[in-house]
Enzyme design. Structure first.
Site, PDB file in Angstrom:
ATOM      1  N   ARG A 137      59.967  67.789   7.775  1.00 31.09           N
ATOM      2  CA  ARG A 137      59.302  69.613   7.395  1.00 31.09           C
ATOM      3  C   ARG A 137      59.277  70.439   8.218  1.00 31.09           C
ATOM      4  O   ARG A 137      59.063  71.101   8.093  1.00 31.09           O
ATOM      5  CB  ARG A 137      57.865  68.645   7.397  1.00 31.09           C
ATOM      6  CG  ARG A 137      57.156  68.063   6.713  1.00 31.09           C
ATOM      7  CD  ARG A 137      56.583  68.257   6.249  1.00 31.09           C
ATOM      8  NE  ARG A 137      55.609  67.213   5.533  1.00 31.09           N
ATOM      9  CZ  ARG A 137      54.498  66.776   4.827  1.00 31.09           C
ATOM     10  NH1 ARG A 137      53.794  67.894   5.441  1.00 31.09           N
ATOM     11  NH2 ARG A 137      53.722  65.829   4.567  1.00 31.09           N
ATOM     12  N   ARG A 187      55.652  79.607  -1.824  1.00 32.27           N
ATOM     13  CA  ARG A 187      54.217  79.188  -1.943  1.00 32.27           C
ATOM     14  C   ARG A 187      53.475  79.420  -2.948  1.00 32.27           C
ATOM     15  O   ARG A 187      53.385  78.893  -3.499  1.00 32.27           O
ATOM     16  CB  ARG A 187      54.224  78.335  -0.728  1.00 32.27           C
ATOM     17  CG  ARG A 187      52.817  77.288  -1.139  1.00 32.27           C
ATOM     18  CD  ARG A 187      53.404  76.204  -1.477  1.00 32.27           C
ATOM     19  NE  ARG A 187      52.141  75.203  -1.252  1.00 32.27           N
ATOM     20  CZ  ARG A 187      51.503  75.360  -3.160  1.00 32.27           C
ATOM     21  NH1 ARG A 187      51.564  75.646  -3.763  1.00 32.27           N
ATOM     22  NH2 ARG A 187      50.679  74.119  -3.133  1.00 32.27           N
ATOM     23  N   TYR A 213      48.926  55.894  -1.100  1.00 33.97           N
ATOM     24  CA  TYR A 213      48.639  56.989  -1.941  1.00 33.97           C
ATOM     25  C   TYR A 213      47.967  56.120  -2.865  1.00 33.97           C
ATOM     26  O   TYR A 213      46.950  56.631  -4.057  1.00 33.97           O
ATOM     27  CB  TYR A 213      49.045  57.952  -1.998  1.00 33.97           C
ATOM     28  CG  TYR A 213      49.441  58.514  -0.371  1.00 33.97           C
ATOM     29  CD1 TYR A 213      48.749  59.845  -0.423  1.00 33.97           C
ATOM     30  CD2 TYR A 213      50.558  58.399   0.314  1.00 33.97           C
ATOM     31  CE1 TYR A 213      48.723  60.443   1.186  1.00 33.97           C
ATOM     32  CE2 TYR A 213      50.783  58.798   1.178  1.00 33.97           C
ATOM     33  CZ  TYR A 213      49.781  59.493   1.874  1.00 33.97           C
ATOM     34  OH  TYR A 213      49.670  60.347   3.320  1.00 33.97           O
TER      35      TYR A 213
END
Ligand code: CP3
Length: 343
Positions: A23, A36, A150
């Site tokens: 990350r 972003r 998920y």
């Protein structure tokens, strides 16, 4: 041009060891937050090559890491298979959960996979041309078990009770789901290498919640098949597995999957990793991501201990899990200087 990161994955011991951080592109960087804000949602961001290329390069400019990791997410695979995936700000990912074979058959299919993931392939291709010549390009995917958590739970979980129960009570459905993910993930990784990825990392971030038997069935076995499928096409590409939280089962994972490198989380005892894992494969890790937030003497001492213990064998310096948003960028700078022997 030799790339130190790839040398380490061939089993060479390098001093200082190559360095990158999971990350490494993300919200701890102001320049990431700025870009972003220009995308309407996170998946769109991942599917816009101009933005994804730029944020992949940002941490390289600041820190000169030995590897760049494609900017994308593990949940592009369920999205590409036809499941509804959304990132809700402040809440993490939300998926329309799939809990039975009938739902799986009705919703998921492999037909549009490559078409859907084209923008990600474009990003990989462009990065392979744009990164510095000493930097290696890492492609990645989530491991079937972690992606399935998920898909079945519909969101992140703390206990994974629902998926662990379904894996016991409906093994036919669960095996079908894992098989489909093995297939999709292999196709996805193979295409990333075609487009210029020089290494692949498979994130099994939630492997640590599995019992011993489940770990063999749902983490080791699918990963072994993915490694075989990728190597059947790209025999040379190094593959790193990251079964976070596997504890003593890291050894069976390394022996059976035959990965070129293994990502260790911060709970793995360093001398055990040196004595048991390092003779088998290149190890990567293991600094606690929260120690990178804390910084100071404690961080310095732990970085030194990791270098002293693992630095005498094939090793890549990294964290034990991804950088968290509250990490001060100057602590990352300090870490780089210490690992490179410049502090
Ligand atoms: O530098 C890099 O590593 C960037 C590429 C990357 C991302 N996600 C970007 C991302 C990678 C390799 C991942 C992997 C990933 N995604 C994993 C496995 C690794 C791990 O950390 O355990 C997992 C479990 C996911 C699923 C995921 N993606 C969650 C649970 C979340 C929400 C949590 C959060 O921090 O908000 C994401 C979103 C996400 N993926 C972000 C980034 C930079 C933050 C979203 C944003 O910027 O709005």
């Amino acid at each position: 041009m030799t790339k130190r990161f790839l040398q380490a994955l061939k089993g060479e011991t390098l001093n200082p060891p190559p360095l990158w951080l999971m990350r490494q592109a993300g919200r701890y960087l102001p320049e990431y937050r700025e870009i972003r804000a220009s995308a309407k949602n996170f998946l769109d961001f991942c599917y816009t090559p101009d933005l994804a290329v730029e944020v992949t390069l940002q941490p390289l400019r600041r820190y000169g890491f030995d590897a760049a990791i494609l900017f994308s997410d593990i949940l592009v695979i369920p999205d590409a298979l036809g499941q509804k995936v959304e990132f809700v700000s402040g809440q993490g990912p939300q998926l329309a959960p799939i809990k039975s074979e009938a739902e799986l058959e009705a919703i998921l299919n492999l037909d549009g996979l490559h078409e859907h993931l084209k923008p990600v392939y474009t990003t990989v291709h462009r990065l392979s041309k744009e990164i510095p010549e000493t930097t290696a390009l890492i492609g990645f995917a989530g491991a079937p078990w972690t992606v399935a958590t998920y898909m079945v739970e519909g969101k992140g979980s703390k206990t994974y009770e629902e998926i662990r129960s379904i894996a016991y009570s409906d093994p036919v459905f669960f095996q079908r789901l894992i098989d489909m993910l093995v297939e999709a993930t292999s196709l996805y990784l193979i295409e990333q290498v075609h487009q210029g990825a020089e290494c692949l990392q498979v994130f099994d971030s939630w492997a640590g919640v599995l019992s011993e038997r489940q770990f063999h069935t749902w983490s080791i076995e699918p990963m072994t098949r993915i490694v075989e499928k990728v190597r059947a096409v790209h025999a040379e590409v190094p593959i790193i597995g990251f079964p976070r939280g596997a504890g003593p089962l890291y050894e069976a994972y390394v022996r059976e999957t035959k990965v070129d490198g293994v990502g260790l989380d911060h709970t793995v005892p360093l001398t055990w990793a040196r004595d048991v894992l390092q003779p088998l494969t290149t190890v990567q890790g293991t600094l606690d991501n929260l120690l990178l937030v804390a910084g100071g003497e404690a961080m310095d001492a732990e970085i030194k201990r990791i270098l002293e213990t693992l630095g005498s064998g094939p090793f890549i310096f990294n964290l034990g899990h991804g950088i968290v948003p509250q990490t001060p960028p100057e602590h990352v700078e300090r870490l780089c200087a210490l690992v490179r022997g410049e502090a």
